[in-house]
Design a protein around this motif. Structure first.
Motif, PDB file in Angstrom:
ATOM      1  N   SER A 127      -3.691  -0.193  -9.908  1.00  0.00           N
ATOM      2  CA  SER A 127      -4.775   0.505  -9.240  1.00  0.00           C
ATOM      3  C   SER A 127      -5.006  -0.142  -7.885  1.00  0.00           C
ATOM      4  N   ALA A 128      -5.624   0.598  -6.996  1.00  0.00           N
ATOM      5  CA  ALA A 128      -5.932   0.072  -5.666  1.00  0.00           C
ATOM      6  C   ALA A 128      -7.337   0.493  -5.283  1.00  0.00           C
ATOM      7  N   ALA A 129      -7.987  -0.362  -4.514  1.00  0.00           N
ATOM      8  CA  ALA A 129      -9.333  -0.061  -4.023  1.00  0.00           C
ATOM      9  C   ALA A 129      -9.454  -0.525  -2.587  1.00  0.00           C
ATOM     10  N   ILE A 130     -10.246   0.196  -1.828  1.00  0.00           N
ATOM     11  CA  ILE A 130     -10.555  -0.244  -0.481  1.00  0.00           C
ATOM     12  C   ILE A 130     -11.225  -1.616  -0.605  1.00  0.00           C
ATOM     13  N   THR A 131     -10.766  -2.562   0.201  1.00  0.00           N
ATOM     14  CA  THR A 131     -11.240  -3.940   0.097  1.00  0.00           C
ATOM     15  C   THR A 131     -12.763  -4.050   0.180  1.00  0.00           C
ATOM     16  N   SER A 132     -13.378  -3.146   0.905  1.00  0.00           N
ATOM     17  CA  SER A 132     -14.836  -3.188   1.040  1.00  0.00           C
ATOM     18  C   SER A 132     -15.569  -2.589  -0.166  1.00  0.00           C
ATOM     19  N   ASN A 133     -14.862  -2.369  -1.274  1.00  0.00           N
ATOM     20  CA  ASN A 133     -15.460  -1.820  -2.490  1.00  0.00           C
ATOM     21  C   ASN A 133     -15.304  -2.825  -3.641  1.00  0.00           C
ATOM     22  N   PRO A 134     -16.072  -3.918  -3.623  1.00  0.00           N
ATOM     23  CA  PRO A 134     -15.920  -4.943  -4.662  1.00  0.00           C
ATOM     24  C   PRO A 134     -16.261  -4.448  -6.059  1.00  0.00           C
ATOM     25  N   SER A 136     -15.309  -1.702  -7.393  1.00  0.00           N
ATOM     26  CA  SER A 136     -14.084  -1.143  -7.952  1.00  0.00           C
ATOM     27  C   SER A 136     -13.121  -2.245  -8.389  1.00  0.00           C
ATOM     28  N   THR A 137     -13.023  -3.297  -7.602  1.00  0.00           N
ATOM     29  CA  THR A 137     -12.112  -4.381  -8.002  1.00  0.00           C
ATOM     30  C   THR A 137     -12.620  -5.085  -9.261  1.00  0.00           C
ATOM     31  N   LYS A 138     -13.927  -5.144  -9.453  1.00  0.00           N
ATOM     32  CA  LYS A 138     -14.472  -5.717 -10.692  1.00  0.00           C
ATOM     33  C   LYS A 138     -14.083  -4.867 -11.895  1.00  0.00           C
ATOM     34  N   VAL A 139     -14.096  -3.547 -11.725  1.00  0.00           N
ATOM     35  CA  VAL A 139     -13.677  -2.651 -12.809  1.00  0.00           C
ATOM     36  C   VAL A 139     -12.232  -2.951 -13.194  1.00  0.00           C
ATOM     37  N   MET A 140     -11.363  -3.075 -12.190  1.00  0.00           N
ATOM     38  CA  MET A 140      -9.944  -3.340 -12.461  1.00  0.00           C
ATOM     39  C   MET A 140      -9.770  -4.660 -13.202  1.00  0.00           C
ATOM     40  N   GLN A 141     -10.484  -5.675 -12.753  1.00  0.00           N
ATOM     41  CA  GLN A 141     -10.381  -6.986 -13.401  1.00  0.00           C
ATOM     42  C   GLN A 141     -10.851  -6.918 -14.849  1.00  0.00           C
ATOM     43  N   LYS A 142     -11.968  -6.263 -15.084  1.00  0.00           N
ATOM     44  CA  LYS A 142     -12.502  -6.164 -16.443  1.00  0.00           C
ATOM     45  C   LYS A 142     -11.609  -5.320 -17.341  1.00  0.00           C
ATOM     46  N   ALA A 143     -10.806  -4.432 -16.743  1.00  0.00           N
ATOM     47  CA  ALA A 143      -9.857  -3.608 -17.507  1.00  0.00           C
ATOM     48  C   ALA A 143      -8.541  -4.357 -17.747  1.00  0.00           C
ATOM     49  N   LEU A 145      -6.516  -5.826 -15.370  1.00  0.00           N
ATOM     50  CA  LEU A 145      -5.560  -5.819 -14.273  1.00  0.00           C
ATOM     51  C   LEU A 145      -5.773  -7.068 -13.413  1.00  0.00           C
ATOM     52  N   SER A 146      -4.692  -7.609 -12.877  1.00  0.00           N
ATOM     53  CA  SER A 146      -4.751  -8.821 -12.059  1.00  0.00           C
ATOM     54  C   SER A 146      -4.459  -8.499 -10.608  1.00  0.00           C
ATOM     55  N   TYR A 147      -5.076  -9.271  -9.741  1.00  0.00           N
ATOM     56  CA  TYR A 147      -4.871  -9.103  -8.299  1.00  0.00           C
ATOM     57  C   TYR A 147      -3.411  -9.351  -7.958  1.00  0.00           C
ATOM     58  N   GLU A 148      -2.800  -8.423  -7.227  1.00  0.00           N
ATOM     59  CA  GLU A 148      -1.395  -8.544  -6.837  1.00  0.00           C
ATOM     60  C   GLU A 148      -1.224  -8.705  -5.336  1.00  0.00           C
ATOM     61  N   GLY A 149      -2.221  -8.279  -4.559  1.00  0.00           N
ATOM     62  CA  GLY A 149      -2.109  -8.444  -3.119  1.00  0.00           C
ATOM     63  C   GLY A 149      -2.960  -7.448  -2.365  1.00  0.00           C
ATOM     64  N   THR A 150      -3.006  -7.653  -1.070  1.00  0.00           N
ATOM     65  CA  THR A 150      -3.756  -6.768  -0.184  1.00  0.00           C
ATOM     66  C   THR A 150      -2.795  -6.106   0.781  1.00  0.00           C
ATOM     67  N   LEU A 151      -2.871  -4.797   0.855  1.00  0.00           N
ATOM     68  CA  LEU A 151      -2.068  -4.033   1.797  1.00  0.00           C
ATOM     69  C   LEU A 151      -2.914  -3.879   3.061  1.00  0.00           C
ATOM     70  N   LYS A 152      -2.523  -4.560   4.115  1.00  0.00           N
ATOM     71  CA  LYS A 152      -3.297  -4.594   5.355  1.00  0.00           C
ATOM     72  C   LYS A 152      -3.267  -3.241   6.065  1.00  0.00           C
ATOM     73  N   GLN A 153      -4.443  -2.766   6.438  1.00  0.00           N
ATOM     74  CA  GLN A 153      -4.614  -1.515   7.168  1.00  0.00           C
ATOM     75  C   GLN A 153      -3.731  -0.399   6.594  1.00  0.00           C
ATOM     76  N   ASP A 165      -6.839  -3.436  -1.784  1.00  0.00           N
ATOM     77  CA  ASP A 165      -6.531  -4.474  -2.761  1.00  0.00           C
ATOM     78  C   ASP A 165      -5.838  -3.815  -3.939  1.00  0.00           C
ATOM     79  N   VAL A 166      -4.695  -4.369  -4.323  1.00  0.00           N
ATOM     80  CA  VAL A 166      -3.889  -3.808  -5.405  1.00  0.00           C
ATOM     81  C   VAL A 166      -3.970  -4.724  -6.621  1.00  0.00           C
ATOM     82  N   TYR A 167      -4.215  -4.100  -7.765  1.00  0.00           N
ATOM     83  CA  TYR A 167      -4.280  -4.806  -9.038  1.00  0.00           C
ATOM     84  C   TYR A 167      -3.297  -4.150  -9.994  1.00  0.00           C
ATOM     85  N   GLY A 168      -2.768  -4.928 -10.942  1.00  0.00           N
ATOM     86  CA  GLY A 168      -1.832  -4.346 -11.891  1.00  0.00           C
ATOM     87  C   GLY A 168      -1.713  -5.174 -13.143  1.00  0.00           C
ATOM     88  N   ARG A 169      -1.037  -4.575 -14.110  1.00  0.00           N
ATOM     89  CA  ARG A 169      -0.799  -5.253 -15.392  1.00  0.00           C
ATOM     90  C   ARG A 169       0.475  -4.695 -16.014  1.00  0.00           C
TER      91      ARG A 169
END
Length: 174
Positions: A127-134, A136-143, A145-153, A165-169
């Motif tokens: 999953s991916a979320a706009i970095t300014s949407n923390p 959403s990243t909390k949802v991914m973590q609780k589901a 998924l682990s942080y894999e990296g940030t795709l700049k712009q 921000d990209v998360y995966g499992r």
């Protein structure tokens, strides 16, 4: 197809929900932090819902309405888009602003990730979320998924380039 959690029924959309989709997804605050178009019209919602049966029947995507069991209210969408060739799925979601910070997205995401791995036999879910949407990243973590990296712009959103921000499992990861 229906999936259940403690508080939610996750089920395919019906056209009678289109007005509520516009009401929730059409909120500027939702569009500002997601990939939902803005403004969001009734015709757009109806066209989107009309595609769902084919997507589900073909196993391409599972856009599920998040319905609160007790009140029968639509609170948002939890979707799993499937890449059959590579045995992976993309988790995508939005929640109406009145329902933010109540755990609905997390509850639905956990169940849909479980469905993807156990029922659809996917190897990877991301999953991916706009970095300014923390939120959403909390949802991914609780589901799980682990942080894999940030795709700049990576996207052009509302007149500016934004990072994702990209998360995966992987299935066999705990």
């Amino acid at each position: 197809m229906e999936l259940h959690t403690e508080r939610l029924c996750l089920k395919p959309y019906t056209l009678d929900l289109a007005g509520r989709v516009v009401e929730l997804a059409g909120d500027e605050a939702v569009a500002a932090t997601t990939f939902v178009p803005h403004p969001y019209t009734l015709e757009m919602a109806q066209d989107w819902i009309a595609l769902h049966k084919e997507w589900i029947d073909k196993g391409m995507a599972y856009p599920l309405a998040m319905i609160v069991k007790e009140s029968k209210e639509l609170v948002g969408t939890m979707t799993l888009r499937v890449d059959e060739k590579h045995h992976k799925g993309e988790l995508a979601y939005w929640v109406g602003k009145p329902y933010w910070n109540q755990g609905y997205a997390t509850e639905a995401a956990i169940r849909v990730v479980e469905y993807g791995f156990n029922e659809l036999q996917l190897n990877r879910i991301w999953s991916a979320a706009i970095t300014s949407n923390p939120g959403s990243t909390k949802v991914m973590q609780k589901a799980g998924l682990s942080y894999e990296g940030t795709l700049k712009q990576d996207i052009y959103h509302w007149g500016e380039y934004k990072d994702l921000d990209v998360y995966g499992r992987i299935k066999n990861e705990v």
